[in-house]
Design an enzyme around this catalytic site. Structure first.
Site, PDB file in Angstrom:
ATOM      1  N   THR A   1       0.840  -1.186   0.000  1.00 13.41           N
ATOM      2  CA  THR A   1       0.000   0.000   0.000  1.00 13.41           C
ATOM      3  C   THR A   1       0.877   1.238   0.000  1.00 13.41           C
ATOM      4  O   THR A   1       1.933   1.269   0.617  1.00 13.41           O
ATOM      5  CB  THR A   1      -0.937   0.013   1.232  1.00 13.41           C
ATOM      6  OG1 THR A   1      -1.857  -1.047   1.088  1.00 13.41           O
ATOM      7  CG2 THR A   1      -1.696   1.299   1.388  1.00 13.41           C
TER       8      THR A   1
ATOM      9  N   ARG B   1     -13.317  -8.926  -1.528  1.00 14.74           N
ATOM     10  CA  ARG B   1     -12.912  -8.344  -0.233  1.00 14.74           C
ATOM     11  C   ARG B   1     -12.638  -6.842  -0.420  1.00 14.74           C
ATOM     12  O   ARG B   1     -12.057  -6.407  -1.417  1.00 14.74           O
ATOM     13  CB  ARG B   1     -11.649  -9.067   0.260  1.00 14.74           C
ATOM     14  CG  ARG B   1     -11.139  -8.575   1.610  1.00 14.74           C
ATOM     15  CD  ARG B   1      -9.857  -7.794   1.447  1.00 14.74           C
ATOM     16  NE  ARG B   1      -9.337  -7.314   2.720  1.00 14.74           N
ATOM     17  CZ  ARG B   1      -8.352  -6.447   2.821  1.00 14.74           C
ATOM     18  NH1 ARG B   1      -7.768  -5.977   1.742  1.00 14.74           N
ATOM     19  NH2 ARG B   1      -7.953  -6.025   3.986  1.00 14.74           N
ATOM     20  N   VAL B   2     -13.076  -6.040   0.547  1.00 12.94           N
ATOM     21  CA  VAL B   2     -12.932  -4.587   0.448  1.00 12.94           C
ATOM     22  C   VAL B   2     -11.836  -4.114   1.404  1.00 12.94           C
ATOM     23  O   VAL B   2     -11.858  -4.425   2.598  1.00 12.94           O
ATOM     24  CB  VAL B   2     -14.278  -3.891   0.749  1.00 12.94           C
ATOM     25  CG1 VAL B   2     -14.113  -2.383   0.830  1.00 12.94           C
ATOM     26  CG2 VAL B   2     -15.300  -4.252  -0.324  1.00 12.94           C
ATOM     27  N   SER B   3     -10.868  -3.389   0.867  1.00  8.72           N
ATOM     28  CA  SER B   3      -9.752  -2.837   1.646  1.00  8.72           C
ATOM     29  C   SER B   3     -10.209  -1.600   2.429  1.00  8.72           C
ATOM     30  O   SER B   3     -11.222  -0.988   2.113  1.00  8.72           O
ATOM     31  CB  SER B   3      -8.642  -2.441   0.674  1.00  8.72           C
ATOM     32  OG  SER B   3      -7.734  -1.563   1.261  1.00  8.72           O
ATOM     33  N   ASP B   4      -9.421  -1.221   3.409  1.00  2.66           N
ATOM     34  CA  ASP B   4      -9.707   0.006   4.175  1.00  2.66           C
ATOM     35  C   ASP B   4      -9.418   1.276   3.365  1.00  2.66           C
ATOM     36  O   ASP B   4      -9.880   2.362   3.723  1.00  2.66           O
ATOM     37  CB  ASP B   4      -8.831   0.053   5.434  1.00  2.66           C
ATOM     38  CG  ASP B   4      -7.353   0.024   5.067  1.00  2.66           C
ATOM     39  OD1 ASP B   4      -6.866  -1.048   4.652  1.00  2.66           O
ATOM     40  OD2 ASP B   4      -6.695   1.076   5.135  1.00  2.66           O
TER      41      ASP B   4
ATOM     42  N   THR C   1      -1.836   2.039   6.598  1.00  5.53           N
ATOM     43  CA  THR C   1      -1.416   0.836   5.874  1.00  5.53           C
ATOM     44  C   THR C   1      -1.267  -0.312   6.853  1.00  5.53           C
ATOM     45  O   THR C   1      -0.937  -0.092   8.012  1.00  5.53           O
ATOM     46  CB  THR C   1      -0.093   1.060   5.116  1.00  5.53           C
ATOM     47  OG1 THR C   1       0.333  -0.185   4.556  1.00  5.53           O
ATOM     48  CG2 THR C   1       1.005   1.590   6.029  1.00  5.53           C
ATOM     49  N   GLY C   2      -1.490  -1.529   6.375  1.00  2.00           N
ATOM     50  CA  GLY C   2      -1.409  -2.704   7.248  1.00  2.00           C
ATOM     51  C   GLY C   2      -2.649  -3.551   7.044  1.00  2.00           C
ATOM     52  O   GLY C   2      -3.297  -3.460   5.989  1.00  2.00           O
TER      53      GLY C   2
ATOM     54  N   GLY D   1      -6.101  -4.341   6.679  1.00  2.00           N
ATOM     55  CA  GLY D   1      -7.259  -3.467   6.479  1.00  2.00           C
ATOM     56  C   GLY D   1      -8.366  -3.698   7.485  1.00  2.00           C
ATOM     57  O   GLY D   1      -9.018  -2.748   7.939  1.00  2.00           O
TER      58      GLY D   1
HETATM   59  N1  ASP Z   1      -4.386  -1.923   4.047  1.00  2.00           N
HETATM   60  C1  ASP Z   1      -4.277  -2.759   2.864  1.00  2.00           C
HETATM   61  C2  ASP Z   1      -5.460  -3.692   2.825  1.00  2.00           C
HETATM   62  O1  ASP Z   1      -5.797  -4.273   3.840  1.00  2.00           O
HETATM   63  C3  ASP Z   1      -3.029  -3.553   2.779  1.00  2.00           C
HETATM   64  C4  ASP Z   1      -1.753  -2.873   3.164  1.00  2.00           C
HETATM   65  O2  ASP Z   1      -1.741  -1.741   3.609  1.00  2.00           O
HETATM   66  O3  ASP Z   1      -0.696  -3.510   3.038  1.00  2.00           O
HETATM   67  O4  ASP Z   1      -6.014  -3.888   1.771  1.00  2.00           O
END
Ligand code: ASP
Length: 311
Positions: free
Chosen positions: A172, A200-203, A221-222, A224
């Site tokens: 991300t 699936r829906v990301s944050d 980021t991380g 979601g």
């Molecule tokens: N936040 C993103 C998601 O969950 C992934 C990421 O930040 O690495 O889609």
């Protein structure tokens, strides 16, 4: 006061490969400097954010645009959001395919009545805008996916920074800018977690992952699901907008996230020019430009850490 910029290229488990770390640092510093120069030239915060997201989407190392991770069915579906703090407006796309810059669709939607579009709708928009078809799959991402397929998809999440360390779990991209006139904007763009279920829906294109008011702006980021459960970007931004000191808002929000065993990182800026970052994960790949110096968070110890570079 001059402009301020902070960007991220993901958060997650440690980068074991030091060569990888040096390369990530070099790339993040070069990009944050390009965004800063544009802001210094007088461009508006939103335009600088779109420009910065495009640069990061083009970099195959990061899990957004070209180099996005593959989902469980071997396809790339990307999400991106843009929020203009000045007018407090979020726009975005969820699970779009075959475009080079998902952030461009989010930017177009800033002026639209329907401002967050999902899969089919975002593809229709790309067609309407006559964006060229683009295949964001790199050989490395395809090899990673083939390996996972051979292993019957044992891992919960893909290695989202393209590097030799197969355990690396970052990705991300995010950009936050305070322009010369004190306007704030934020953008986030992602290929998702990797290996996730279709749909699936990301944050990223929600106020949990991307949020801004005239007073503060944050990109996350991380994992979601963890970011959504904390509604993290909006939580920090609203606390600051309501008058809480930025360092207190950051400390309180990260204390809650740590207690809830969340796994993510966040970057932000305030109208007053404070640069903010924090994480519960091992690493946060963030870099910033204070107007005088470049800095980053790459050498921080594992676990919960946060920082504020006061204006
Ligand atoms: N936040 C993103 C998601 O969950 C992934 C990421 O930040 O690495 O889609």
């Amino acid at each position: 006061m001059g402009p301020k910029v902070i960007i991220h290229g993901g958060a997650g488990s440690a980068l074991h490969d030091q060569g990888g770390l040096a390369a990530v640092r070099q790339e993040l510093h070069a990009i944050v400097d390009q965004i800063y120069q544009r802001a210094k030239g007088g461009h508006r915060a939103v335009d600088c954010v779109v420009y910065g997201c495009q640069l990061l989407e083009d970099a195959p190392r990061f899990n957004a645009g070209y180099g996005s991770v593959l989902q469980s069915d071997g396809q790339v579906r990307m999400s991106a959001a843009l929020m203009d703090g000045q007018i407090q407006r979020l726009s975005g796309v969820i699970n779009v395919s075959r475009v080079a810059h998902p952030i461009d669709l989010a930017a177009h939607l800033q002026g639209a009545e329907d401002r967050v579009l999902s899969d089919v709708g975002s593809m229709e928009l790309a067609r309407e805008l006559a964006l060229p078809l683009f295949d964001p799959i790199t050989d490395l991402r395809l090899r990673e996916w083939m390996q996972e397929r051979a292993n019957h998809f044992q891992r919960a999440m893909a290695g989202v920074v393209a590097e030799p360390d197969p355990q690396a779990r970052r990705g991300t991209i995010g950009v936050v800018v305070r322009d010369r006139d004190g306007r704030l904007a934020v953008g986030t763009s992602t290929g998702g977690k990797g290996l996730e279920r279709i749909g699936r829906v990301s944050d990223a294109a929600t106020p949990a992952g991307t949020y801004a008011t005239p007073q503060a702006a944050v990109s996350c980021t991380g994992i979601g699901e963890d970011i959504i459960d904390e509604c993290f970007a909006a939580r920090v931004v609203i606390r600051i907008s309501d008058g809480m000191a930025p360092e207190t808002a950051l400390a309180k929000s990260f204390a809650e996230a740590t207690a809830n065993q969340r796994d993510f990182g966040a970057i932000g800026l305030t109208q007053g020019g404070d640069i903010l970052w924090g994480k519960t994960s091992d690493v946060l790949l963030a870099a910033y430009h204070t107007g005088e110096t470049l800095g980053d968070t790459l050498d921080q110890p594992h676990g919960t850490q946060m920082g504020r570079i006061a204006a």
